[in-house]
Design an enzyme around this catalytic site. Sequence first.
Site, mmCIF file in Angstrom:
data_model
loop_
_atom_site.group_PDB
_atom_site.id
_atom_site.type_symbol
_atom_site.label_atom_id
_atom_site.label_comp_id
_atom_site.label_asym_id
_atom_site.label_seq_id
_atom_site.Cartn_x
_atom_site.Cartn_y
_atom_site.Cartn_z
ATOM 1 N N TYR A 269 23.615 -6.745 25.760
ATOM 2 C CA TYR A 269 23.251 -6.522 27.180
ATOM 3 C C TYR A 269 22.904 -7.551 28.149
ATOM 4 O O TYR A 269 21.385 -7.717 27.139
ATOM 5 C CB TYR A 269 23.839 -5.057 27.892
ATOM 6 C CG TYR A 269 22.648 -3.941 27.907
ATOM 7 C CD1 TYR A 269 21.784 -4.223 29.036
ATOM 8 C CD2 TYR A 269 22.234 -3.390 27.223
ATOM 9 C CE1 TYR A 269 20.832 -3.137 29.435
ATOM 10 C CE2 TYR A 269 21.207 -2.574 26.808
ATOM 11 C CZ TYR A 269 20.808 -2.901 27.645
ATOM 12 O OH TYR A 269 20.254 -1.698 27.561
ATOM 13 N N HIS A 317 17.107 -7.544 24.674
ATOM 14 C CA HIS A 317 18.355 -8.939 25.699
ATOM 15 C C HIS A 317 18.412 -10.131 25.549
ATOM 16 O O HIS A 317 16.665 -9.966 24.192
ATOM 17 C CB HIS A 317 17.974 -8.712 27.179
ATOM 18 C CG HIS A 317 17.303 -7.650 27.950
ATOM 19 N ND1 HIS A 317 19.178 -7.089 28.029
ATOM 20 C CD2 HIS A 317 16.684 -6.732 27.928
ATOM 21 C CE1 HIS A 317 18.519 -5.478 28.670
ATOM 22 N NE2 HIS A 317 17.949 -5.603 29.402
#
Length: 341
Positions: A269, A317
Site C-alpha cells: 500500500y 511501500h
Amino acid sequence: MIVVSLVYFTKYFFYRLELFPNQKRHTAEMNSKGKALIFLLCVTTICVSWRGYTSCSLPQDKSPCACERCLSEDDPWFMKRFNKSVEPFLSANYNLSEDAFNWWKRLQGEKGNFSTFRQTVDRLFLTVPPSPDVLESSPDRCRTCAVVGNSGNLRRSHYGPLIDFQDVIIRMNAGHTEGYEADVGTRTTHRVMYPESSVDLDNTTHLVLAPFKILDFEWLTKALTTGFHGRSYAPVKSKIKSNMDLVMVLNPAFMRYVHVMWLEKKGKYPSTGFLALILALHMCDEVSVFGYGADSDGNWSHYWEELMDKKLKTGAHPGDTEYRMIQELDEQQKLRFYTGF
C-alpha cells in the site's frame, strides 16, 4: 478584435476623405471640426473597449484557478490517473462502499467487519467536524501547497523560506521543525499521521488521520477526549493535543485510488508520504515537493536523526515506484520537485 477593427475603420475613414476630396459630402463631415470629433469618438471607443475587454469578453473556458498553470487543465497523461471525483476525506454523510472497505481491511489484517467500521466512524464524527475543512478552488485564487517529507536530503538544503511561503504546508508523522527551520521551514497547516506516529499539534494545524485499521478511528476519538488505553503493534499516545475543529480523516477509498491509479498496485500500500503528495494534488493548484527519496543505501532516512536499522529500505511501500512517479509528475510539470542535497 474590437480594438483592431476600430483602428482599421478610422484609418479607412480618413483615407477615403483624402482619396476623394471632391466627392459630395455633407458640410459637417468636410470641415476640420467634424474630422476631429470623429477621431475623438474613435479613440474613446477604443479606450473603453480596451478597459472592458477582460471583464466583458471573457472566454467560455476561463481557467479554474489564478495560477499560471492549473492542475485541472486537460492533459491525457495526467487525467488518466487523476480522478477529481474521488473524495479525499471521510465525512459524516459519506458512504464508503463495502468493496473499498474489504480492500482497506487487508492493509494491516483488520478483523472487524463493515458494520463495526461504520459504527466506529459514526462515533468519531460526533467528536470531530462532520465535514472536512478544505479551501475550494476558484478562478480568483491560486492555492499553493508545499508537501514536506522527512528525507535526509533536506539537510543543508535551505528550503525553509520557500516552504513557509506556500499557502498550505503538509508534513507527515513526526517530522521536526524546531532546530531545522532553515532547511524545512517553521509553518505547518496539515500533518498527516496515524496513532503510532502521532505528535502533539498547535491550535492552527489540521490533524489529518491516515487510518489503516478500525482501532485508528477509536484511538482518535478517545485520544482527543477521555484518553485511549488500548494496544497496538507499537506504543501510542493516550491523549493528543490538537484542535478538534481542524481534524480531517483520509478516505479509505482515496487510499485505494492512490494505490491503484498512481502506483498501479505496486507494493502492499502507499506510504504516508505518497498519500500526502497525491492529497496535495487534490487540494491545491500548484504543488511543490520537498524531502522525498531514499539515501545512498536505499533507506528512508530522516533529516533529524541517524538511522539505526540499515536494512529498513522502504518497508512494505513501493519506494522506487513512488519516487519515479514523483519524478514523472515533475517532468510533466504537474508539480515542482526539490530533490535536496
